[in-house]
Enzyme design. Structure first.
Site, PDB file in Angstrom:
ATOM      1  N   ALA A 210       0.867  -1.179   0.000  1.00 50.97           N
ATOM      2  CA  ALA A 210       0.000   0.000   0.000  1.00 50.97           C
ATOM      3  C   ALA A 210       0.901   1.225   0.000  1.00 50.97           C
ATOM      4  O   ALA A 210       2.058   1.159   0.433  1.00 50.97           O
ATOM      5  CB  ALA A 210      -0.884  -0.008   1.237  1.00 50.97           C
TER       6      ALA A 210
ATOM      7  N   GLY B 192       0.801  -5.110   0.806  1.00 55.64           N
ATOM      8  CA  GLY B 192      -0.371  -5.193  -0.061  1.00 55.64           C
ATOM      9  C   GLY B 192      -0.060  -5.818  -1.412  1.00 55.64           C
ATOM     10  O   GLY B 192      -0.961  -6.344  -2.082  1.00 55.64           O
TER      11      GLY B 192
ATOM     12  N   GLU C 169      -0.209  -9.447  -0.805  1.00 55.87           N
ATOM     13  CA  GLU C 169      -1.645  -9.745  -0.625  1.00 55.87           C
ATOM     14  C   GLU C 169      -2.376  -9.745  -1.969  1.00 55.87           C
ATOM     15  O   GLU C 169      -3.279 -10.549  -2.194  1.00 55.87           O
ATOM     16  CB  GLU C 169      -2.268  -8.730   0.337  1.00 55.87           C
ATOM     17  CG  GLU C 169      -1.739  -8.873   1.752  1.00 55.87           C
ATOM     18  CD  GLU C 169      -2.216  -7.763   2.665  1.00 55.87           C
ATOM     19  OE1 GLU C 169      -1.766  -6.611   2.490  1.00 55.87           O
ATOM     20  OE2 GLU C 169      -3.047  -8.036   3.540  1.00 55.87           O
TER      21      GLU C 169
ATOM     22  N   GLU D 119       4.641  -5.238   7.303  1.00 58.04           N
ATOM     23  CA  GLU D 119       3.824  -4.202   7.974  1.00 58.04           C
ATOM     24  C   GLU D 119       4.258  -3.938   9.401  1.00 58.04           C
ATOM     25  O   GLU D 119       4.060  -2.845   9.932  1.00 58.04           O
ATOM     26  CB  GLU D 119       2.342  -4.608   7.961  1.00 58.04           C
ATOM     27  CG  GLU D 119       1.663  -4.525   6.608  1.00 58.04           C
ATOM     28  CD  GLU D 119       1.831  -5.779   5.761  1.00 58.04           C
ATOM     29  OE1 GLU D 119       2.621  -6.670   6.149  1.00 58.04           O
ATOM     30  OE2 GLU D 119       1.168  -5.856   4.716  1.00 58.04           O
TER      31      GLU D 119
END
Ligand code: COA
Length: 259
Positions: free
Chosen positions: A65, A111, A114, A134
């Site tokens: 992200a 992300g 993911e 993270e």
């Protein structure tokens, strides 16, 4: 047509490329919005039989992200970010009735890992690296990573990767079942297309049922996804998260206090 994606449809295979190479293809709001739109369009377009997802450039698939967007978010904002991503992109990819294959061409972090895991399966280039870092930001994965990585590689290694933030190589990712094949970077897309083309010769209705049934088999606890969103959001209210995000943006090491 898109600001942050490139799309190319050839012989029934749609290649969607996340195109922010100067930011390691990080998922900002625009990428999330456009990825959702691109998936809707691909599902609706009868000419699209299979979908490949990849990143622009030779360094990154998607490095997570966009951390620079985290600074303005409180607990509700963090939860909303994760919810929007899961609804608009990650779950849409996982439940897409047409095969979605990730062609992972470099860093696949946070992300990005993911995103690759939401795809039906993954192939990678030799230089690809996978991780869920993270914790370095005082956060946890928020786009389903705690659930899907556990499904794919098991509890013990998932715990270690998410606690240490370490990356694993493409070779190790293959050994652990996170990716199915590893190819030289120059051959990655062509090899991924070959697999997509093979699938396209099979019965599409049967393929859609395979996707639905295997997804059901893998999802032992659907509430795990919404619980992850709530816990991800809660961490946005911590000082550790602010320290972690500022440290990344200031290119220094974070000092966490458990606050
Ligand atoms: N969000 C926002 N910007 C990011 C980013 C992210 N997730 N990942 C990389 N970038 C940006 C960097 O800030 C840098 O921008 P700048 O040139 O304006 O300073 C640019 O992309 C290049 O990254 P850089 O860190 O200089 O490249 P590198 O080769 O030294 O390291 C990574 C590559 C992927 C190891 C490193 O960028 C990284 O750790 N990224 C964050 C990964 C992460 O924590 N993801 C989880 C997010 S929830």
């Amino acid at each position: 047509m898109y600001q942050t994606l490139l799309t190319e449809l050839q012989d029934g295979t749609l290649v969607i490329t996340v195109n922010r190479p100067d930011k390691m293809n990080a998922l900002n709001k625009d990428v999330i919005e456009e990825l959702g739109q691109a998936m809707d369009a691909a599902i609706a377009n009868a000419d699209v039989k299979t979908i490949l997802l990849t990143g622009a450039g030779e360094k990154a698939f998607v490095a997570g992200a966009d951390i620079s967007e985290f600074t303005s978010l409180d607990a509700n904002g963090g939860a909303a970010l994760a919810q929007k991503g899961q609804d608009h992109v990650f779950d849409k990819i996982e439940n897409c009735p047409k095969p979605v294959i990730a062609a992972v061409n470099g860093f696949s972090l946070g992300g990005g890992c993911e995103l690759a895991m939401a795809c039906h399966f993954r192939v990678a280039s030799e230089n690809a690296k996978f991780g869920q870092p993270e914790v370095n930001l005082g956060l946890i994965p928020g786009y389903g990573g705690t659930q899907r990585l556990t499904q794919l590689i098991g509890k013990g290694k998932t715990m270690e990767l998410m606690m240490t933030g370490d990356m694993i190589s493409a070779t190790e990712a293959k050994e652990r079942g996170l990716v199915n094949h590893v190819f030289p970077l120059a051959d990655l897309l062509a090899e991924a297309k070959k697999i997509a083309q093979k699938i396209q010769t099979k019965a599409p209705l049967a393929i859609a049922e395979v996707i639905a049934c295997v997804n059901e088999a893998a999802k032992s606890n659907p509430a795990g996804f919404s619980n992850e969103i709530a816990r991800f959001g809660k961490l946005f209210a911590t000082l550790d998260m602010k320290e972690g995000v500022n440290a990344f943006l200031e290119k220094r090491k974070a000092i966490f206090k458990g606050e």
